[in-house]
Design a protein around this motif. Structure first.
Motif, PDB file in Angstrom:
ATOM      1  N   VAL A   1       0.842  -1.200   0.000  1.00 40.69           N
ATOM      2  CA  VAL A   1       0.000   0.000   0.000  1.00 40.69           C
ATOM      3  C   VAL A   1       0.873   1.245   0.000  1.00 40.69           C
ATOM      4  O   VAL A   1       1.720   1.424   0.883  1.00 40.69           O
ATOM      5  CB  VAL A   1      -0.944   0.042   1.218  1.00 40.69           C
ATOM      6  N   ASP A   2       0.666   2.087  -1.007  1.00 41.55           N
ATOM      7  CA  ASP A   2       1.304   3.411  -1.087  1.00 41.55           C
ATOM      8  C   ASP A   2       0.298   4.421  -0.549  1.00 41.55           C
ATOM      9  O   ASP A   2      -0.788   4.589  -1.119  1.00 41.55           O
ATOM     10  CB  ASP A   2       1.663   3.712  -2.545  1.00 41.55           C
ATOM     11  N   THR A   3       0.621   5.088   0.558  1.00 47.21           N
ATOM     12  CA  THR A   3      -0.360   5.923   1.253  1.00 47.21           C
ATOM     13  C   THR A   3      -0.153   7.406   0.980  1.00 47.21           C
ATOM     14  O   THR A   3       0.970   7.891   0.832  1.00 47.21           O
ATOM     15  CB  THR A   3      -0.291   5.684   2.773  1.00 47.21           C
ATOM     16  N   HIS A   4      -1.281   8.124   0.925  1.00 45.82           N
ATOM     17  CA  HIS A   4      -1.294   9.577   0.751  1.00 45.82           C
ATOM     18  C   HIS A   4      -2.366  10.162   1.668  1.00 45.82           C
ATOM     19  O   HIS A   4      -3.076   9.423   2.351  1.00 45.82           O
ATOM     20  CB  HIS A   4      -1.587   9.941  -0.701  1.00 45.82           C
ATOM     21  N   ALA A   5      -2.502  11.470   1.650  1.00 46.50           N
ATOM     22  CA  ALA A   5      -3.468  12.121   2.542  1.00 46.50           C
ATOM     23  C   ALA A   5      -4.909  11.752   2.192  1.00 46.50           C
ATOM     24  O   ALA A   5      -5.720  11.485   3.082  1.00 46.50           O
ATOM     25  CB  ALA A   5      -3.287  13.637   2.491  1.00 46.50           C
ATOM     26  N   ASP A   6      -5.241  11.699   0.908  1.00 44.64           N
ATOM     27  CA  ASP A   6      -6.637  11.500   0.490  1.00 44.64           C
ATOM     28  C   ASP A   6      -6.909  10.139  -0.125  1.00 44.64           C
ATOM     29  O   ASP A   6      -8.060   9.693  -0.136  1.00 44.64           O
ATOM     30  CB  ASP A   6      -7.037  12.596  -0.507  1.00 44.64           C
ATOM     31  N   THR A   7      -5.897   9.498  -0.660  1.00 50.60           N
ATOM     32  CA  THR A   7      -6.086   8.189  -1.305  1.00 50.60           C
ATOM     33  C   THR A   7      -4.939   7.256  -0.959  1.00 50.60           C
ATOM     34  O   THR A   7      -3.841   7.704  -0.619  1.00 50.60           O
ATOM     35  CB  THR A   7      -6.161   8.322  -2.839  1.00 50.60           C
ATOM     36  N   HIS A   8      -5.229   5.962  -1.049  1.00 53.00           N
ATOM     37  CA  HIS A   8      -4.200   4.929  -0.897  1.00 53.00           C
ATOM     38  C   HIS A   8      -4.218   4.074  -2.156  1.00 53.00           C
ATOM     39  O   HIS A   8      -5.293   3.718  -2.648  1.00 53.00           O
ATOM     40  CB  HIS A   8      -4.476   4.051   0.323  1.00 53.00           C
ATOM     41  N   HIS A   9      -3.032   3.738  -2.654  1.00 55.16           N
ATOM     42  CA  HIS A   9      -2.958   2.860  -3.819  1.00 55.16           C
ATOM     43  C   HIS A   9      -2.441   1.506  -3.363  1.00 55.16           C
ATOM     44  O   HIS A   9      -1.403   1.422  -2.703  1.00 55.16           O
ATOM     45  CB  HIS A   9      -2.042   3.435  -4.902  1.00 55.16           C
ATOM     46  N   ALA A  10      -3.175   0.464  -3.689  1.00 60.95           N
ATOM     47  CA  ALA A  10      -2.849  -0.889  -3.242  1.00 60.95           C
ATOM     48  C   ALA A  10      -2.454  -1.766  -4.432  1.00 60.95           C
ATOM     49  O   ALA A  10      -2.877  -1.534  -5.566  1.00 60.95           O
ATOM     50  CB  ALA A  10      -4.045  -1.507  -2.524  1.00 60.95           C
TER      51      ALA A  10
ATOM     52  N   GLY B   1       2.510  -4.904   3.142  1.00 55.94           N
ATOM     53  CA  GLY B   1       3.479  -3.857   3.427  1.00 55.94           C
ATOM     54  C   GLY B   1       2.815  -2.502   3.265  1.00 55.94           C
ATOM     55  O   GLY B   1       2.215  -2.222   2.218  1.00 55.94           O
ATOM     56  N   VAL B   2       2.891  -1.680   4.284  1.00 58.21           N
ATOM     57  CA  VAL B   2       2.227  -0.370   4.266  1.00 58.21           C
ATOM     58  C   VAL B   2       3.262   0.728   4.484  1.00 58.21           C
ATOM     59  O   VAL B   2       4.023   0.693   5.447  1.00 58.21           O
ATOM     60  CB  VAL B   2       1.140  -0.280   5.355  1.00 58.21           C
ATOM     61  N   GLU B   3       3.272   1.700   3.580  1.00 58.51           N
ATOM     62  CA  GLU B   3       4.144   2.866   3.746  1.00 58.51           C
ATOM     63  C   GLU B   3       3.543   3.827   4.778  1.00 58.51           C
ATOM     64  O   GLU B   3       2.331   3.926   4.916  1.00 58.51           O
ATOM     65  CB  GLU B   3       4.283   3.625   2.426  1.00 58.51           C
TER      66      GLU B   3
END
Length: 221
Positions: free
Chosen positions: A20-29, A68-70
């Motif tokens: 998971v690539d995390t951001h403030a408004d969305t997460h990309h899995a 795995g989560v950033e």
């Protein structure tokens, strides 16, 4: 929810790994096979519903071995808590593989796959902080208190700096006082109405800073 599948879905018996690539408004899995084969990637909102959708989507591709989560200490904190609450083994991923970034450029799908790759390769092994219970409560309160301490230090420094250039009458009255005594003395100052007079303007500024310092001391306590 934006999805970019990389092939048809397979029977759920196979084991898979998520990233998971995390951001403030969305997460990309992203989802990969245990041999590193890429299956699919998708984008989800960074909300309670989005966290749940992400997990359902991952599990639709097989038995989830680990994720795995950033940024588990920032944007990924809530996602990591949700996954752990659902019995998923979560691994903290510090950052995407820099060599892949140089070769292929920055992209959310790439970073999500890189997070899964880091778990499979064993580069990412650290477990994220729990983020719940009394430890999380203490962390939040400590953060607020630390901010107040820093603000009070800055306030005291401003008081002392202002006194350096203050008229001699004020400077000599406050000379040699401790920070606490200085704030108390300045809080008792009473400026006259004529603020065009530098002594009165400085008096007002000193009193304002002293009141701020005292308020921060009360907050820290």
């Amino acid at each position: 929810m934006k999805r970019s599948p990389r092939g048809g879905r397979k029977p759920k018996k196979r084991r898979i790994v998520g990233g998971v690539d995390t951001h403030a408004d969305t997460h990309h899995a992203a989802v990969e096979l245990m041999n590193g084969g890429r299956i699919a990637d998708a984008q989800f909102p960074a909300t309670a519903d989005g966290y749940a959708q992400l997990l359902v989507w991952m599990r639709s591709y097989g038995r989830l071995h680990a994720v795995g989560v950033e940024g588990t200490g920032s944007y990924g904190a809530s996602q990591a808590r949700h996954l752990r609450g659902q019995g998923v083994h979560v691994v903290e991923v510090n950052r995407p593989d820099r060599r892949q970034r140089r070769n292929l450029g920055k992209s959310d799908p790439l970073d999500a796959y890189a997070a899964a790759d880091a778990v499979l390769a064993g580069r990412a092994r650290a477990l994220p902080k729990g983020g719940d219970g009394i430890v999380e409560s203490i962390r939040a309160v400590h953060l607020a208190r630390s901010g107040a301490i820093n603000a009070r230090t800055a306030c005291i420094n401003e008081l002392r700096s202002l006194l350096v250039t203050a008229p001699a009458e004020l400077r000599e009255r406050m000379a040699g006082t401790s920070a606490q005594a200085l704030a108390a003395a300045c809080a008792r100052l009473r400026p006259a109405a004529d603020l065009a007079d530098p002594i009165q303007g400085t008096t007002l500024a000193l009193r304002s800073l002293a009141h701020r310092c005292q308020a921060l001391t009360a907050e820290i306590g």
